[in-house]
Scaffold this motif. Structure first.
Motif, short mmCIF file in Angstrom:
data_model
loop_
_atom_site.label_atom_id
_atom_site.label_comp_id
_atom_site.label_asym_id
_atom_site.label_seq_id
_atom_site.Cartn_x
_atom_site.Cartn_y
_atom_site.Cartn_z
N PHE A 191 41.54 33.51 42.45
CA PHE A 191 42.41 34.64 42.10
C PHE A 191 43.85 34.20 41.90
CE2 PHE A 191 38.78 37.12 43.03
CZ PHE A 191 38.97 38.33 42.39
N LEU A 327 39.29 44.69 50.07
CA LEU A 327 39.73 43.71 49.08
C LEU A 327 38.54 43.04 48.40
CD1 LEU A 327 42.74 42.03 50.94
CD2 LEU A 327 42.83 43.45 48.89
N LEU A 330 37.35 45.38 45.75
CA LEU A 330 38.28 45.38 44.62
C LEU A 330 38.11 44.11 43.78
CD1 LEU A 330 41.57 46.77 46.20
CD2 LEU A 330 40.07 47.92 44.55
N MET A 331 37.92 42.97 44.45
CA MET A 331 37.66 41.73 43.71
C MET A 331 36.40 41.86 42.87
SD MET A 331 38.35 38.83 46.62
CE MET A 331 39.98 38.49 47.29
N LEU A 334 37.07 44.01 39.85
CA LEU A 334 37.92 43.36 38.86
C LEU A 334 37.16 42.31 38.07
CD1 LEU A 334 40.72 43.00 37.63
CD2 LEU A 334 41.25 41.39 39.46
N GLY A 356 45.85 43.71 36.59
CA GLY A 356 45.03 43.72 37.78
C GLY A 356 44.91 42.34 38.40
N TRP A 357 44.74 41.31 37.57
CA TRP A 357 44.67 39.95 38.08
C TRP A 357 46.00 39.53 38.70
CZ3 TRP A 357 40.76 36.63 38.97
CH2 TRP A 357 39.52 36.95 38.44
N MET A 360 46.21 41.21 42.06
CA MET A 360 45.21 40.72 43.01
C MET A 360 45.35 39.24 43.31
SD MET A 360 43.14 43.13 44.10
CE MET A 360 41.58 42.34 44.50
N SER A 363 45.35 38.45 46.89
CA SER A 363 44.33 39.16 47.67
C SER A 363 43.45 38.21 48.48
CB SER A 363 43.46 40.01 46.74
OG SER A 363 42.79 39.20 45.79
#
Length: 467
Positions: A191, A327, A330-331, A334, A356-357, A360, A363
């Motif tokens: 990420f 999280l 969410l990962m 995404l 978004g990247w 995150m 994250s």
């Protein structure tokens, strides 16, 4: 308590750098392999850029790790006295097999490209990457043994003695904790790479290098994140078997429910340890049983089944676990949406996904730290689970003022020195990779890239992501 806070502060700061180093070492190995295989300059440019990031991260990880180890002698002398016969050799094996391997090849990897052949340099990169994984093996073995101790005897003075080294090394939680930690390090790095790639892609800087970073992060994340969720589920089942009160704290499960009602999944609550209840609870019936036991009506041991003195603090693991899981979801969302946009040929134009990247990108570090808080705070009040209490492991002659002074000193030094290092890392990542006008070829010398980032280049990116 101050010694615990100090150790938590130092190791929290330390763990983010080895995690990034583990992921970056293997990322560098992939980049150099792609450069040697295709001869395309962009892979070399990316390697040179991320090598700088790796060098800084590795250096800060080593320094913070040395500081952390001092505390075993200063703040936790009784732990060393009681469990040193087991923990000492395990940590020594890490130095002998991993750290020496990394140190032996790191110099060539960082500074020896012009002095050795490309194949030898690639071998050095592979050895450094292997060293980070071997280091993880021994550290996780030592930590896992403290959670699920076996293969030992204790004498009349309470000192641990090894009886079966294979049982100690490959203890019951080791095979779950090791892949969970390695995947966490890889996903954390994934990420970061994806966030940096998205940042430069949005700004239009180095698109020929930013796009491969983002696409490879999407490809790896689409594989690693679902696997990590499955590994985490199995790790949870193992924890329920060996540390049921930790799981009860994670779920703020105070009392056994009536037969047939199962365990609800508590989405939100404010645990009240004194009253042994949850305030403002929002829960889904039976879903906790389904997730925790894989049974609709499964039960778990409640917190009130043991005395209050044997329970961990409930609020920290309860909230930290939900942050980590949130999280992770969410990962997953995404990478799934990004993979869909890539398949439809819209990833490069999907600005909202690129944002978004960017958002995150830290994250992985947050999920890593909250996961560690769940593991270590949930183990309390034991430092060697079921055998040695944390209060029995602290150095007996320390005063609160001494620990507070050293904690303040650590905070000041870390804020100054490592703050400057992290600021430099931020500047480096923000600047991004800078291509050379005439990059070197794997055969030596200089050449102009044979292919621009066209359809052929896109094919190579896709091939690299599949690899």
């Amino acid at each position: 308590m101050l010694s615990r806070i100090q150790f938590g502060f130092v190791i929290s700061f330390h763990i983010i750098f080895p995690a990034l180093s583990i992921g970056l070492a293997n990322w560098l190995m992939f980049l150099e392999w792609r450069w040697l295989r295709t001869g395309e300059a962009r892979w070399r440019h990316l390697y040179d850029f991320w090598l700088k990031v790796f060098a800084i991260s590795f250096g800060m990880g080593v320094v913070s790790g040395i500081v952390m180890s001092f505390q075993f002698g200063t703040n936790w002398a009784q732990l060393t006295e009681h469990a040193g016969n087991i923990l000492g050799p395990l940590l020594s094996y890490e130095v002998l097999t991993a750290f020496f391997l990394e140190a032996g090849f790191l110099g060539v990897m960082l500074f020896g490209r012009e002095r050795v052949s490309p194949t030898v340099h690639f071998l050095c990169t592979c050895m450094v990457a292997l060293g980070t994984l071997i280091s993880t093996f021994w550290i996780i073995s030592a930590v896992s043994w403290m959670h699920t101790p076996q293969g030992f005897t204790r004498d009349a003075a309470g000192v641990f003695h090894p009886a079966d080294w294979l049982a100690i090394i490959f203890n019951p939680s080791f095979f779950y904790r090791l892949p969970h930690m390695v995947l966490a390090a890889f996903i954390t790095t994934c990420f970061v790479i994806g966030g940096v790639g998205a940042w430069h892609l949005r700004r239009g800087s180095h698109p020929e290098l930013a796009l491969p970073m983002l696409k490879l992060a999407v490809a790896f994340g689409a594989i690693a994140v679902p696997v990590q969720i499955l590994v985490g589920d199995q790790h949870g089942l193992n924890t329920l078997e060996h540390q049921p009160i930790k799981v009860a704290a994670m779920e703020a499960h105070w009392r056994a429910d009536p037969p047939g009602e199962g365990v609800p999944l508590v989405l939100f609550a404010i645990p009240d340890a004194k009253a042994e209840r949850n305030d403002y609870e929002i829960a889904i019936p039976h879903l906790g049983s389904l997730i925790l036991t894989h049974s609709f009506d499964g039960e778990i041991q409640p917190l009130t089944s043991v005395p209050a003195s044997d329970r961990p603090p409930v609020a920290p693991p309860f909230f930290a676990f939900r942050i980590m899981v949130g999280l992770g979801l969410l990962m997953l969302a995404l990478v799934a949406l990004s993979a869909w946009a890539w398949w439809r040929g819209r990833l490069e134009q999907a600005v909202w996904l690129q944002r978004g990247w960017q958002l995150m990108s830290p994250s992985g570090f947050i999920a890593l730290l909250t996961g560690w808080y769940v593991t270590e705070i949930g183990r309390q009040p034991w430092v060697v689970y079921g055998e040695l209490r944390t209060a029995e492991a602290v150095s007996p002659n320390l005063t609160g003022g001494q620990v507070l002074a050293s904690l303040a000193g650590y905070g000041a030094v870390y804020a100054t020195i490592f703050g400057a290092g992290m600021w430099y890392l931020w500047r480096l990542l923000k600047k991004g990779p800078t291509p050379h006008d005439r990059p070197p070829s794997p055969e030596g010398g200089l050449k102009t890239p044979a292919r621009p980032l066209s359809a052929a280049g896109e094919a190579d990116i896709a091939e690299g992501g599949a690899a």
